[in-house]
Design a protein around this motif. Structure first.
Motif, PDB file in Angstrom:
ATOM      1  N   SER A   1      24.492  13.236 -37.687  1.00  0.00           N
ATOM      2  CA  SER A   1      23.994  12.329 -36.655  1.00  0.00           C
ATOM      3  C   SER A   1      24.942  11.158 -36.487  1.00  0.00           C
ATOM      4  O   SER A   1      25.854  10.939 -37.298  1.00  0.00           O
ATOM      5  CB  SER A   1      22.596  11.806 -37.027  1.00  0.00           C
ATOM      6  N   THR A   2      24.703  10.397 -35.424  1.00  0.00           N
ATOM      7  CA  THR A   2      25.466   9.180 -35.157  1.00  0.00           C
ATOM      8  C   THR A   2      24.549   7.978 -35.287  1.00  0.00           C
ATOM      9  O   THR A   2      23.506   7.913 -34.633  1.00  0.00           O
ATOM     10  CB  THR A   2      26.080   9.217 -33.744  1.00  0.00           C
ATOM     11  N   PHE A   3      24.911   7.052 -36.166  1.00  0.00           N
ATOM     12  CA  PHE A   3      24.145   5.820 -36.364  1.00  0.00           C
ATOM     13  C   PHE A   3      25.111   4.648 -36.451  1.00  0.00           C
ATOM     14  O   PHE A   3      26.176   4.754 -37.062  1.00  0.00           O
ATOM     15  CB  PHE A   3      23.312   5.874 -37.651  1.00  0.00           C
ATOM     16  N   ARG A   4      24.709   3.538 -35.865  1.00  0.00           N
ATOM     17  CA  ARG A   4      25.519   2.323 -35.955  1.00  0.00           C
ATOM     18  C   ARG A   4      25.474   1.792 -37.382  1.00  0.00           C
ATOM     19  O   ARG A   4      24.409   1.718 -37.994  1.00  0.00           O
ATOM     20  CB  ARG A   4      24.988   1.271 -34.974  1.00  0.00           C
ATOM     21  N   LYS A   5      26.630   1.377 -37.902  1.00  0.00           N
ATOM     22  CA  LYS A   5      26.727   0.846 -39.263  1.00  0.00           C
ATOM     23  C   LYS A   5      27.233  -0.591 -39.281  1.00  0.00           C
ATOM     24  O   LYS A   5      27.457  -1.144 -40.347  1.00  0.00           O
ATOM     25  CB  LYS A   5      27.664   1.727 -40.095  1.00  0.00           C
TER      26      LYS A   5
ATOM     27  N   MET B   1      35.903  -2.776 -38.811  1.00  0.00           N
ATOM     28  CA  MET B   1      35.797  -1.490 -38.113  1.00  0.00           C
ATOM     29  C   MET B   1      34.960  -0.538 -38.947  1.00  0.00           C
ATOM     30  O   MET B   1      35.080  -0.499 -40.176  1.00  0.00           O
ATOM     31  CB  MET B   1      37.184  -0.891 -37.845  1.00  0.00           C
ATOM     32  N   SER B   2      34.092   0.226 -38.277  1.00  0.00           N
ATOM     33  CA  SER B   2      33.240   1.192 -38.965  1.00  0.00           C
ATOM     34  C   SER B   2      33.149   2.468 -38.148  1.00  0.00           C
ATOM     35  O   SER B   2      33.243   2.443 -36.918  1.00  0.00           O
ATOM     36  CB  SER B   2      31.830   0.617 -39.177  1.00  0.00           C
ATOM     37  N   ASP B   3      32.964   3.591 -38.842  1.00  0.00           N
ATOM     38  CA  ASP B   3      32.678   4.819 -38.126  1.00  0.00           C
ATOM     39  C   ASP B   3      31.168   4.890 -37.895  1.00  0.00           C
ATOM     40  O   ASP B   3      30.431   3.958 -38.228  1.00  0.00           O
ATOM     41  CB  ASP B   3      33.204   6.038 -38.889  1.00  0.00           C
TER      42      ASP B   3
END
Length: 245
Positions: free
Chosen positions: A29-33, A16-18
């Motif tokens: 910002s929102t970025f996939r990790k 799980m990641s934020d």
């Protein structure tokens, strides 16, 4: 900041990641990790990143490009013979990217540092989970250390330490992780939903259930509210402190 967790269970692996990144309070910002690769029936891998965004994006792009290279001159994460070799490849790629961006001389390269979690399974071997450091070395999860965290780890760790059980099912593991993430985001504004979830089941050799969990997800809201109420109830049930000794 970031919060990512990888958990090893008897049944497999849960990640799980934020998705929040920030370079100051006015630049959020929102970025996939979280990133995945698979060859169904042969191998499956999940990678999560924390640290400098330019570094982590470069690492993932290089790994992805090498899986599609026509000449296969560079090693590919989809061709290495084991998860250990996959971790070594990711570590070398991370170190390569950091060295390329860092200035020469005495200037420290910490600005470009990143940390990576890599887990998965290659046919013929068990599921394995690795923590990869910016220096290019790595360690593997085991019986004594069955989960890894990267990023803002301190607020969510006590929940994992107290609640983890290697024999728990995927559903209970996700519930535990959501409590850990809820505790973290309430203590640190640099961690936030949505959260990305990925399950890899032992010996399935393909990606399992995955989901993006929004901040207003009904189940997550129920977990968050219920956990807060349970903590208050538990506190009320503890013996009262007395100043009289």
């Amino acid at each position: 900041m970031t919060y990512c967790v990888g958990v090893a269970l008897d049944r497999g692996l849960v990640f799980m990641s934020d998705t929040r990144t920030n370079a100051g309070v006015d630049n959020i910002s929102t970025f996939r990790k979280m990133f995945t690769w698979e060859k169904p029936g042969e191998r499956v891998m999940c990678l999560m990143t924390a640290g400098n965004l330019a570094t982590t994006q470069s690492v993932v792009s290089l790994l992805d490009e090498r899986t599609k290279a026509a000449n296969q001159r560079d090693p590919s994460i989809l061709a290495v013979p084991s998860m250990f070799q996959a971790a070594r490849l990711v570590a070398e790629t991370l170190r390569e990217v950091i060295d390329r961006h860092a200035d020469t001389g005495q200037r420290a390269d910490t600005t470009f540092n990143a940390t990576i979690l890599l887990g998965g399974q290659v046919a013929g071997g068990p599921p394995r989970l690795f923590l990869i450091y910016p220096e290019g070395n790595f360690i593997e999860a085991g019986e004594d250390t069955p989960f890894f965290q990267i990023g803002e780890t301190k607020y969510g760790r006590p929940i994992l330490v107290r609640g983890y059980d290697r024999g728990m099912g995927f559903e209970d593991a996700v519930k535990l992780l959501l409590v850990s993430f809820d505790s973290t985001l309430k203590a640190n504004l640099s961690v936030a939903a949505p959260f990305d979830l990925q399950v890899i089941e032992r010996d399935a050799l393909c990606l399992g259930p995955s989901r993006r969990i929004a901040g207003d997800d009904p189940y997550f809201q129920t977990v968050s509210t219920s956990w807060g109420e349970a903590l208050k109830s538990a506190l009320d049930q503890l013996p009262d402190f007395s100043f009289d000794g």
